[in-house]
Design a protein around this motif. Structure first.
Motif, PDB file in Angstrom:
ATOM      1  N   ARG A 156       0.837  -1.262   0.029  1.00 18.25           N
ATOM      2  CA  ARG A 156      -0.010   0.265  -0.009  1.00 18.25           C
ATOM      3  C   ARG A 156       0.826   1.245  -0.125  1.00 18.25           C
ATOM      4  NH1 ARG A 156      -2.747  -2.890   4.120  1.00 18.25           N
ATOM      5  NH2 ARG A 156      -4.688  -3.645   3.195  1.00 18.25           N
ATOM      6  N   GLN A 157       1.984   1.221   0.857  1.00 19.29           N
ATOM      7  CA  GLN A 157       2.937   2.255   0.667  1.00 19.29           C
ATOM      8  C   GLN A 157       3.505   2.570  -0.586  1.00 19.29           C
ATOM      9  OE1 GLN A 157       3.007   4.572   3.297  1.00 19.29           O
ATOM     10  NE2 GLN A 157       1.575   3.254   4.379  1.00 19.29           N
ATOM     11  N   ARG A 160       0.986   4.200  -2.783  1.00 17.96           N
ATOM     12  CA  ARG A 160       0.555   5.614  -2.248  1.00 17.96           C
ATOM     13  C   ARG A 160       1.919   6.687  -2.635  1.00 17.96           C
ATOM     14  NH1 ARG A 160      -0.982   3.377   3.106  1.00 17.96           N
ATOM     15  NH2 ARG A 160      -2.949   3.497   3.028  1.00 17.96           N
ATOM     16  N   GLN A 161       3.032   6.079  -2.788  1.00 16.48           N
ATOM     17  CA  GLN A 161       4.163   6.659  -2.958  1.00 16.48           C
ATOM     18  C   GLN A 161       3.918   7.099  -4.633  1.00 16.48           C
ATOM     19  OE1 GLN A 161       6.477   8.268  -1.847  1.00 16.48           O
ATOM     20  NE2 GLN A 161       8.177   8.841  -3.274  1.00 16.48           N
ATOM     21  N   GLU A 163       1.099   7.007  -6.546  1.00 22.40           N
ATOM     22  CA  GLU A 163       0.030   7.802  -6.645  1.00 22.40           C
ATOM     23  C   GLU A 163       0.086   9.392  -6.314  1.00 22.40           C
ATOM     24  OE1 GLU A 163      -3.362   4.398  -6.508  1.00 22.40           O
ATOM     25  OE2 GLU A 163      -3.305   5.849  -4.653  1.00 22.40           O
ATOM     26  N   GLU A 164       0.795   9.519  -5.053  1.00 14.44           N
ATOM     27  CA  GLU A 164       0.860  10.992  -4.513  1.00 14.44           C
ATOM     28  C   GLU A 164       1.897  11.702  -4.949  1.00 14.44           C
ATOM     29  OE1 GLU A 164       0.843  10.263  -0.313  1.00 14.44           O
ATOM     30  OE2 GLU A 164      -1.341   9.255  -0.412  1.00 14.44           O
ATOM     31  N   GLU A 165       3.065  11.206  -5.290  1.00 23.00           N
ATOM     32  CA  GLU A 165       4.178  11.754  -5.861  1.00 23.00           C
ATOM     33  C   GLU A 165       5.011  11.422  -7.244  1.00 23.00           C
ATOM     34  OE1 GLU A 165       7.182  12.285  -2.484  1.00 23.00           O
ATOM     35  OE2 GLU A 165       5.578  11.952  -1.232  1.00 23.00           O
ATOM     36  N   GLU A 167       3.748  11.766 -10.360  1.00 26.10           N
ATOM     37  CA  GLU A 167       3.539  12.856 -11.395  1.00 26.10           C
ATOM     38  C   GLU A 167       4.657  13.596 -11.049  1.00 26.10           C
ATOM     39  OE1 GLU A 167       2.068  14.824 -14.782  1.00 26.10           O
ATOM     40  OE2 GLU A 167       2.393  12.393 -14.034  1.00 26.10           O
ATOM     41  N   GLU A 168       4.897  14.362  -9.925  1.00 24.48           N
ATOM     42  CA  GLU A 168       5.906  15.278  -9.671  1.00 24.48           C
ATOM     43  C   GLU A 168       7.182  14.656 -10.011  1.00 24.48           C
ATOM     44  OE1 GLU A 168       7.643  17.866  -6.139  1.00 24.48           O
ATOM     45  OE2 GLU A 168       5.495  17.152  -5.917  1.00 24.48           O
ATOM     46  N   ARG A 169       7.405  13.452  -9.819  1.00 26.04           N
ATOM     47  CA  ARG A 169       8.732  12.959  -9.826  1.00 26.04           C
ATOM     48  C   ARG A 169       8.936  12.718 -11.424  1.00 26.04           C
ATOM     49  NH1 ARG A 169      13.705  11.736  -7.652  1.00 26.04           N
ATOM     50  NH2 ARG A 169      14.472   9.816  -8.770  1.00 26.04           N
TER      51      ARG A 169
END
Length: 190
Positions: A156-157, A160-161, A163-165, A167-169
């Motif tokens: 899950r982590q 989440r990584q 999904e949440e970051e 696109e920015e990366r």
């Protein structure tokens, strides 16, 4: 020549090949083993319980999403199933042709389509999912209940990584540019 190798053999070969290259070995092992585990589980389930129902992994996931969510817009089904809208169109047409799924126009936006299960699709999932879950238990049977919880939370982590970051990366890695289109059917240069 590559052939079927155990996960341990594959990890040893990769370590030998990479030698002294400065890399993040533990993280590489996580990502490589996510892929290997997903492939092994998918193949096992497609060749056992899903074969009996004449379903592919993708068709099962589409049925699962609609079964759990109820009637849903195609764009959300595709996103949740991790497939393109084009792939979903083919899968949903096949499932509709088998009498398992319905496709209907959206009541307020004629451009959108809704997917739902027929009574036959609902009955199939009611019969199939307990058998599918038995195979999920089989593939995880070398792990204790606590280990299953730990692995699931770790994955899950990872999700989440991304999904949440992610696109920015991606934008940082590409200096804000959109990625170049994929070259289908051509061998990459390099």
């Amino acid at each position: 020549m590559p052939g079927h190798r155990s996960i341990t053999e594959a990890e040893k070969l990769a370590a030998a090949k990479l030698g002294g290259i400065p890399i993040h070995r533990e993280q590489m092992a996580v990502v490589a083993n996510i892929y290997r585990a997903a492939s092994a589980v998918r193949q096992h389930l497609e060749n056992s319980v899903l074969r009996d129902a004449d379903l592919t992994w993708t068709s099962f996931v589409v049925l699962w999403v609609v079964w759990v969510w109820g009637e849903t817009e195609t764009r959300y089904v595709a996103e949740e199933a991790g497939i393109s809208k084009g792939t979903l169109t083919g899968v949903s047409r096949t499932l509709e042709g088998r009498g398992l799924m319905t496709r209907a126009g959206h009541p307020s936006d004629g451009r959108l389509k809704l997917l739902g299960l027929t009574d036959e699709g609902e009955a199939l999932m009611q019969r199939l999912f307990p058998r599918f879950n038995e195979e999920e238990a089989f593939v995880a049977s070398r792990l204790s209940g606590e280990e299953c919880h730990t692995v699931a939370e770790g994955l899950r982590q990872v999700v989440r990584q991304v999904e949440e970051e992610g696109e920015e990366r991606r934008l940082t890695l590409l200096d804000g540019a959109e990625p170049a289109p994929r070259r289908s059917g051509r061998r990459a240069k390099g």
